[in-house]
Design a protein around this motif. Structure first.
Motif, PDB file in Angstrom:
ATOM      1  N   SER A  46       0.825  -1.202   0.000  1.00  0.00           N
ATOM      2  CA  SER A  46       0.000   0.000   0.000  1.00  0.00           C
ATOM      3  C   SER A  46       0.860   1.253   0.000  1.00  0.00           C
ATOM      4  N   ALA A  47       0.458   2.209  -0.821  1.00  0.00           N
ATOM      5  CA  ALA A  47       1.133   3.502  -0.886  1.00  0.00           C
ATOM      6  C   ALA A  47       0.836   4.294   0.384  1.00  0.00           C
ATOM      7  N   PRO A  48       1.693   5.235   0.731  1.00  0.00           N
ATOM      8  CA  PRO A  48       1.401   6.086   1.886  1.00  0.00           C
ATOM      9  C   PRO A  48       0.025   6.746   1.737  1.00  0.00           C
ATOM     10  N   GLY A  49      -0.702   6.779   2.850  1.00  0.00           N
ATOM     11  CA  GLY A  49      -2.014   7.413   2.863  1.00  0.00           C
ATOM     12  C   GLY A  49      -3.156   6.551   2.372  1.00  0.00           C
ATOM     13  N   THR A  50      -2.878   5.304   1.972  1.00  0.00           N
ATOM     14  CA  THR A  50      -3.942   4.451   1.435  1.00  0.00           C
ATOM     15  C   THR A  50      -4.307   3.323   2.395  1.00  0.00           C
ATOM     16  N   GLY A  51      -5.472   2.762   2.148  1.00  0.00           N
ATOM     17  CA  GLY A  51      -5.980   1.635   2.922  1.00  0.00           C
ATOM     18  C   GLY A  51      -7.447   1.455   2.597  1.00  0.00           C
ATOM     19  N   PRO A  52      -8.023   0.362   3.051  1.00  0.00           N
ATOM     20  CA  PRO A  52      -9.434   0.108   2.765  1.00  0.00           C
ATOM     21  C   PRO A  52     -10.354   1.018   3.570  1.00  0.00           C
ATOM     22  N   THR A  53     -11.596   1.103   3.136  1.00  0.00           N
ATOM     23  CA  THR A  53     -12.609   1.802   3.916  1.00  0.00           C
ATOM     24  C   THR A  53     -12.988   0.943   5.119  1.00  0.00           C
ATOM     25  N   ARG A  54     -13.649   1.546   6.079  1.00  0.00           N
ATOM     26  CA  ARG A  54     -14.094   0.819   7.271  1.00  0.00           C
ATOM     27  C   ARG A  54     -15.067  -0.278   6.830  1.00  0.00           C
ATOM     28  N   ILE A  94     -16.808  -7.062  13.971  1.00  0.00           N
ATOM     29  CA  ILE A  94     -16.437  -5.782  14.581  1.00  0.00           C
ATOM     30  C   ILE A  94     -15.903  -4.896  13.449  1.00  0.00           C
ATOM     31  N   PRO A  95     -16.475  -3.709  13.235  1.00  0.00           N
ATOM     32  CA  PRO A  95     -15.968  -2.831  12.175  1.00  0.00           C
ATOM     33  C   PRO A  95     -14.492  -2.503  12.396  1.00  0.00           C
ATOM     34  N   HIS A  96     -13.737  -2.520  11.307  1.00  0.00           N
ATOM     35  CA  HIS A  96     -12.324  -2.195  11.403  1.00  0.00           C
ATOM     36  C   HIS A  96     -11.820  -1.579  10.103  1.00  0.00           C
ATOM     37  N   GLN A  97     -10.600  -1.077  10.158  1.00  0.00           N
ATOM     38  CA  GLN A  97      -9.982  -0.406   9.016  1.00  0.00           C
ATOM     39  C   GLN A  97      -8.485  -0.299   9.292  1.00  0.00           C
ATOM     40  N   TRP A  98      -7.701  -0.165   8.235  1.00  0.00           N
ATOM     41  CA  TRP A  98      -6.286   0.136   8.392  1.00  0.00           C
ATOM     42  C   TRP A  98      -5.858   1.137   7.326  1.00  0.00           C
ATOM     43  N   ARG A  99      -4.752   1.830   7.612  1.00  0.00           N
ATOM     44  CA  ARG A  99      -4.215   2.806   6.669  1.00  0.00           C
ATOM     45  C   ARG A  99      -2.702   2.861   6.833  1.00  0.00           C
ATOM     46  N   ASN A 100      -1.991   2.991   5.707  1.00  0.00           N
ATOM     47  CA  ASN A 100      -0.548   3.214   5.744  1.00  0.00           C
ATOM     48  C   ASN A 100      -0.350   4.681   6.115  1.00  0.00           C
ATOM     49  N   VAL A 101       0.079   4.947   7.340  1.00  0.00           N
ATOM     50  CA  VAL A 101       0.277   6.320   7.809  1.00  0.00           C
ATOM     51  C   VAL A 101       1.736   6.748   7.724  1.00  0.00           C
ATOM     52  N   GLY A 102       2.578   5.893   7.151  1.00  0.00           N
ATOM     53  CA  GLY A 102       3.993   6.211   7.023  1.00  0.00           C
ATOM     54  C   GLY A 102       4.290   7.007   5.759  1.00  0.00           C
ATOM     55  N   GLY A 143     -19.287 -11.691   2.239  1.00  0.00           N
ATOM     56  CA  GLY A 143     -19.701 -11.410   3.618  1.00  0.00           C
ATOM     57  C   GLY A 143     -19.037 -10.193   4.222  1.00  0.00           C
ATOM     58  N   LEU A 144     -18.620  -9.263   3.384  1.00  0.00           N
ATOM     59  CA  LEU A 144     -17.962  -8.040   3.847  1.00  0.00           C
ATOM     60  C   LEU A 144     -18.972  -6.903   3.762  1.00  0.00           C
ATOM     61  N   ILE A 145     -19.174  -6.220   4.878  1.00  0.00           N
ATOM     62  CA  ILE A 145     -20.150  -5.145   4.974  1.00  0.00           C
ATOM     63  C   ILE A 145     -19.413  -3.814   5.072  1.00  0.00           C
ATOM     64  N   GLU A 146     -19.796  -2.834   4.244  1.00  0.00           N
ATOM     65  CA  GLU A 146     -19.225  -1.483   4.299  1.00  0.00           C
ATOM     66  C   GLU A 146     -19.592  -0.830   5.630  1.00  0.00           C
TER      67      GLU A 146
END
Length: 147
Positions: A46-54, A94-102, A143-146
């Motif tokens: 993942s590029a900096p600043g990117t990641g999936p939505t919650r 459980i809703p979750h998300q991640w992001r490349n913050v580096g 089975g993935l819910i936005e």
């Protein structure tokens, strides 16, 4: 789930390449059907600043191991900063998300148990899902819910 009886090997140069909805490359290392349903495994870039939505996985537990970069995870109301070497286990439902913050392109190993969700990335690639609507339609089948 059935037992599997031989090693699953992902050799350099023979991996299955797919992509993530946010545009990052995904290398699939094992599929549920290769592990008797026990797990699926991939690497995500993942590029900096990117990641999936919650989102919320309704079928599987996810495990991530940060290999390169710095990530931030959200799980429910909790926020976790994850430098290189961090392993995080995200529960289903459980809703979750991640992001490349580096500041550098990141890389993580991902595992789901039971397996199956790893095919989501392959479906994105196979169907050339290039709009939010197409991606959501594929997500629902896994089975993935936005949100």
């Amino acid at each position: 789930m059935t037992a599997f009886s031989k090693a699953v090997v992902s050799l350099p140069g023979s991996e299955r390449i797919a992509r993530h909805p946010h545009g990052g490359r995904v290398i699939i290392h094992s599929l549920a059907e290769e592990t008797g349903g026990a797990l699926g495994m991939w690497e995500t870039f993942s590029a900096p600043g990117t990641g999936p939505t919650r989102d919320t996985h309704t079928r599987e537990t996810e495990v991530f191991r940060v290999i390169v970069g710095t990530y931030r995870f959200w799980c429910g109301d909790e926020q976790i900063d994850a430098p290189v070497g961090t392993t995080i286990v995200l529960p289903p439902n459980i809703p979750h998300q991640w992001r490349n913050v580096g500041k550098v392109p990141g890389r993580m190993m991902g595992i789901v148990t039971p397996g199956g969700f790893e095919r989501f990335f392959m479906e994105l690639e196979r169907l050339s899902a290039d709009t939010r609507e197409k991606i959501i339609a594929i997500q629902e089948g896994f089975g993935l819910i936005e949100g």
